[in-house]
Write a protein that holds these residues in place. Structure first.
Motif, PDB file in Angstrom:
ATOM      1  N   ASP A 244       5.184   8.764  -2.710  1.00 41.01           N
ATOM      2  CA  ASP A 244       5.972   7.536  -2.608  1.00 41.01           C
ATOM      3  C   ASP A 244       5.801   6.775  -1.301  1.00 41.01           C
ATOM      4  OD1 ASP A 244       7.113   7.695  -5.169  1.00 41.01           O
ATOM      5  OD2 ASP A 244       8.615   9.124  -4.457  1.00 41.01           O
ATOM      6  N   SER A 245       5.305   7.420  -0.242  1.00 36.24           N
ATOM      7  CA  SER A 245       5.243   6.734   1.052  1.00 36.24           C
ATOM      8  C   SER A 245       4.103   7.256   1.907  1.00 36.24           C
ATOM      9  CB  SER A 245       6.562   6.925   1.814  1.00 36.24           C
ATOM     10  OG  SER A 245       6.686   8.279   2.234  1.00 36.24           O
ATOM     11  N   MET A 246       3.805   6.517   2.961  1.00 33.81           N
ATOM     12  CA  MET A 246       2.806   6.958   3.928  1.00 33.81           C
ATOM     13  C   MET A 246       3.254   8.247   4.617  1.00 33.81           C
ATOM     14  SD  MET A 246       0.252   4.874   3.790  1.00 33.81           S
ATOM     15  CE  MET A 246      -0.664   4.939   5.311  1.00 33.81           C
ATOM     16  N   HIS A 247       4.545   8.366   4.868  1.00 31.77           N
ATOM     17  CA  HIS A 247       5.059   9.586   5.492  1.00 31.77           C
ATOM     18  C   HIS A 247       4.790  10.801   4.610  1.00 31.77           C
ATOM     19  CE1 HIS A 247       6.937   7.483   8.789  1.00 31.77           C
ATOM     20  NE2 HIS A 247       7.542   6.668   7.942  1.00 31.77           N
ATOM     21  N   GLU A 248       5.032  10.644   3.301  1.00 32.61           N
ATOM     22  CA  GLU A 248       4.768  11.746   2.375  1.00 32.61           C
ATOM     23  C   GLU A 248       3.285  12.069   2.327  1.00 32.61           C
ATOM     24  OE1 GLU A 248       6.722  12.027  -1.540  1.00 32.61           O
ATOM     25  OE2 GLU A 248       7.860  10.273  -0.881  1.00 32.61           O
ATOM     26  N   ARG A 249       2.451  11.033   2.386  1.00 32.49           N
ATOM     27  CA  ARG A 249       0.999  11.251   2.368  1.00 32.49           C
ATOM     28  C   ARG A 249       0.591  12.134   3.548  1.00 32.49           C
ATOM     29  NH1 ARG A 249      -3.290   6.319   3.166  1.00 32.49           N
ATOM     30  NH2 ARG A 249      -4.411   6.741   1.240  1.00 32.49           N
ATOM     31  N   LYS A 250       1.032  11.759   4.751  1.00 34.24           N
ATOM     32  CA  LYS A 250       0.649  12.517   5.951  1.00 34.24           C
ATOM     33  C   LYS A 250       1.224  13.930   5.924  1.00 34.24           C
ATOM     34  CE  LYS A 250       2.074   9.272   8.676  1.00 34.24           C
ATOM     35  NZ  LYS A 250       2.446   8.486   9.850  1.00 34.24           N
ATOM     36  N   ALA A 251       2.451  14.059   5.476  1.00 37.55           N
ATOM     37  CA  ALA A 251       3.070  15.384   5.417  1.00 37.55           C
ATOM     38  C   ALA A 251       2.317  16.293   4.435  1.00 37.55           C
ATOM     39  CB  ALA A 251       4.540  15.269   5.017  1.00 37.55           C
ATOM     40  N   LYS A 252       1.909  15.735   3.296  1.00 28.56           N
ATOM     41  CA  LYS A 252       1.175  16.527   2.300  1.00 28.56           C
ATOM     42  C   LYS A 252      -0.198  16.922   2.825  1.00 28.56           C
ATOM     43  CE  LYS A 252       1.233  18.360  -1.792  1.00 28.56           C
ATOM     44  NZ  LYS A 252       2.127  19.504  -2.048  1.00 28.56           N
ATOM     45  N   MET A 253      -0.868  15.985   3.499  1.00 23.84           N
ATOM     46  CA  MET A 253      -2.169  16.305   4.088  1.00 23.84           C
ATOM     47  C   MET A 253      -2.024  17.412   5.125  1.00 23.84           C
ATOM     48  SD  MET A 253      -3.864  12.504   4.409  1.00 23.84           S
ATOM     49  CE  MET A 253      -5.567  12.979   4.728  1.00 23.84           C
ATOM     50  N   ALA A 254      -1.001  17.314   5.967  1.00 21.28           N
ATOM     51  CA  ALA A 254      -0.767  18.326   7.003  1.00 21.28           C
ATOM     52  C   ALA A 254      -0.468  19.685   6.385  1.00 21.28           C
ATOM     53  CB  ALA A 254       0.375  17.892   7.915  1.00 21.28           C
ATOM     54  N   GLU A 255       0.287  19.676   5.312  1.00 23.61           N
ATOM     55  CA  GLU A 255       0.642  20.921   4.626  1.00 23.61           C
ATOM     56  C   GLU A 255      -0.586  21.597   4.023  1.00 23.61           C
ATOM     57  OE1 GLU A 255       2.541  21.924   0.303  1.00 23.61           O
ATOM     58  OE2 GLU A 255       3.502  20.312   1.429  1.00 23.61           O
ATOM     59  N   LEU A 256      -1.461  20.830   3.403  1.00 29.98           N
ATOM     60  CA  LEU A 256      -2.603  21.394   2.693  1.00 29.98           C
ATOM     61  C   LEU A 256      -3.764  21.803   3.592  1.00 29.98           C
ATOM     62  CD1 LEU A 256      -2.816  19.008  -0.405  1.00 29.98           C
ATOM     63  CD2 LEU A 256      -1.896  21.343  -0.331  1.00 29.98           C
ATOM     64  N   ALA A 257      -3.950  21.117   4.712  1.00 29.77           N
ATOM     65  CA  ALA A 257      -5.165  21.275   5.515  1.00 29.77           C
ATOM     66  C   ALA A 257      -5.085  22.412   6.529  1.00 29.77           C
ATOM     67  CB  ALA A 257      -5.478  19.969   6.230  1.00 29.77           C
ATOM     68  N   ASP A 258      -6.258  22.988   6.788  1.00 25.40           N
ATOM     69  CA  ASP A 258      -6.418  24.011   7.830  1.00 25.40           C
ATOM     70  C   ASP A 258      -6.974  23.412   9.115  1.00 25.40           C
ATOM     71  OD1 ASP A 258      -5.677  26.128   6.016  1.00 25.40           O
ATOM     72  OD2 ASP A 258      -7.670  25.930   5.127  1.00 25.40           O
ATOM     73  N   GLY A 259      -7.344  22.137   9.081  1.00 26.78           N
ATOM     74  CA  GLY A 259      -7.876  21.433  10.228  1.00 26.78           C
ATOM     75  C   GLY A 259      -7.977  19.955   9.899  1.00 26.78           C
ATOM     76  N   PHE A 260      -8.214  19.130  10.925  1.00 25.30           N
ATOM     77  CA  PHE A 260      -8.183  17.675  10.756  1.00 25.30           C
ATOM     78  C   PHE A 260      -9.351  17.032  11.494  1.00 25.30           C
ATOM     79  CE2 PHE A 260      -4.016  19.563  10.844  1.00 25.30           C
ATOM     80  CZ  PHE A 260      -3.443  19.101   9.672  1.00 25.30           C
ATOM     81  N   ILE A 261     -10.042  16.120  10.802  1.00 25.52           N
ATOM     82  CA  ILE A 261     -11.150  15.391  11.406  1.00 25.52           C
ATOM     83  C   ILE A 261     -10.906  13.901  11.211  1.00 25.52           C
ATOM     84  CG2 ILE A 261     -13.624  14.855  11.264  1.00 25.52           C
ATOM     85  CD1 ILE A 261     -14.086  17.733  10.323  1.00 25.52           C
ATOM     86  N   ALA A 262     -11.087  13.144  12.300  1.00 29.98           N
ATOM     87  CA  ALA A 262     -11.051  11.686  12.206  1.00 29.98           C
ATOM     88  C   ALA A 262     -12.479  11.158  12.245  1.00 29.98           C
ATOM     89  CB  ALA A 262     -10.237  11.083  13.342  1.00 29.98           C
ATOM     90  N   LEU A 263     -12.802  10.326  11.273  1.00 32.11           N
ATOM     91  CA  LEU A 263     -14.034   9.553  11.262  1.00 32.11           C
ATOM     92  C   LEU A 263     -13.656   8.139  11.683  1.00 32.11           C
ATOM     93  CD1 LEU A 263     -15.620  10.607   7.826  1.00 32.11           C
ATOM     94  CD2 LEU A 263     -16.090  11.532  10.079  1.00 32.11           C
ATOM     95  N   PRO A 264     -14.633   7.287  11.979  1.00 31.21           N
ATOM     96  CA  PRO A 264     -14.290   5.915  12.341  1.00 31.21           C
ATOM     97  C   PRO A 264     -13.393   5.237  11.307  1.00 31.21           C
ATOM     98  CG  PRO A 264     -16.547   6.348  12.913  1.00 31.21           C
ATOM     99  CD  PRO A 264     -16.064   7.555  12.144  1.00 31.21           C
ATOM    100  N   GLY A 265     -12.471   4.470  11.812  1.00 31.63           N
ATOM    101  CA  GLY A 265     -11.525   3.731  10.994  1.00 31.63           C
ATOM    102  C   GLY A 265     -10.702   2.829  11.895  1.00 31.63           C
ATOM    103  N   GLY A 266      -9.701   2.210  11.336  1.00 27.91           N
ATOM    104  CA  GLY A 266      -8.872   1.270  12.074  1.00 27.91           C
ATOM    105  C   GLY A 266      -7.605   1.897  12.614  1.00 27.91           C
TER     106      GLY A 266
END
Length: 193
Positions: free
Chosen positions: A85-107
């Motif tokens: 439902d929201s950007m907050h939920e998106r980030k929370a779900k990604m954080a919950e599922l992932a074992d690590g985080f990578i940023a590629l170029p973006g805005g």
């Protein structure tokens, strides 16, 4: 490492190198049997990394807020698409599922996602690696800003080193394998955690 979240742009960028290197990361994830967790779009750098993982037989989990489903054009070929439902939920779900985080170029959205997860690591809310894939020297100004934060004493050196930076996906993923988070100091009861 079973799942890595990738934050990146839904645009292609000014150079083909952004798309080509996103594909390179996607192939490397699939080769290592690491599932991709990302924003769920079929376009831009986001679509390129997802397509590359899928083309190599890997698993891709997209997480997209309902209001962006049409704007970012949700990917129809994913292993799984989770609509929230929201950007907050998106980030929370990604954080919950992932074992690590990578940023590629973006805005700004990419940077906001990376900085939130990096800040959570700095606060000791997770101990997962956070990396910048520095395609085409895109993140050089950000690395310089981190160094400036240390010089001006707004960031401790041990926390700056939590931002792993490499130009090649395989080198970044190797750093992820050996990542040891720094000790996080707290002033609660003057104990270290």
């Amino acid at each position: 490492m079973k799942k890595i979240a990738v934050f990146c742009g839904s645009s292609n960028g000014a150079s083909n190198t952004y798309i080509e290197n996103a594909k390179k990361l996607g192939k490397e994830l699939a080769k290592r049997n690491i599932s991709l967790v990302y924003g769920g779009a079929s376009v831009g750098v986001m679509g390129a990394v997802a397509d590359a993982v899928l083309d190599e037989g890997g698993q891709v989990i997209g997480i997209m807020p309902r209001f962006l489903e049409q704007r970012e054009i949700s990917h129809k070929g994913l292993s799984e698409l989770i609509v929230v439902d929201s950007m907050h939920e998106r980030k929370a779900k990604m954080a919950e599922l992932a074992d690590g985080f990578i940023a590629l170029p973006g805005g700004p959205g990419t940077l906001e996602e990376f900085f939130e997860i990096f800040t959570w690591a700095q606060l000791g809310l997770h101990q997962k690696p956070c990396g910048l894939l520095n395609i085409n020297h895109y993140f050089d100004p950000l690395v310089e800003l981190f160094n400036h934060m240390v010089k001006e004493q707004f960031l401790h050196e041990k926390y700056r080193t939590m931002a792993l930076v490499e130009v090649e996906p395989n080198q970044l993923l190797e750093k992820f394998k050996t990542y040891e988070p720094p000790t996080i100091k707290t002033y609660i009861n003057e104990k270290q955690i």
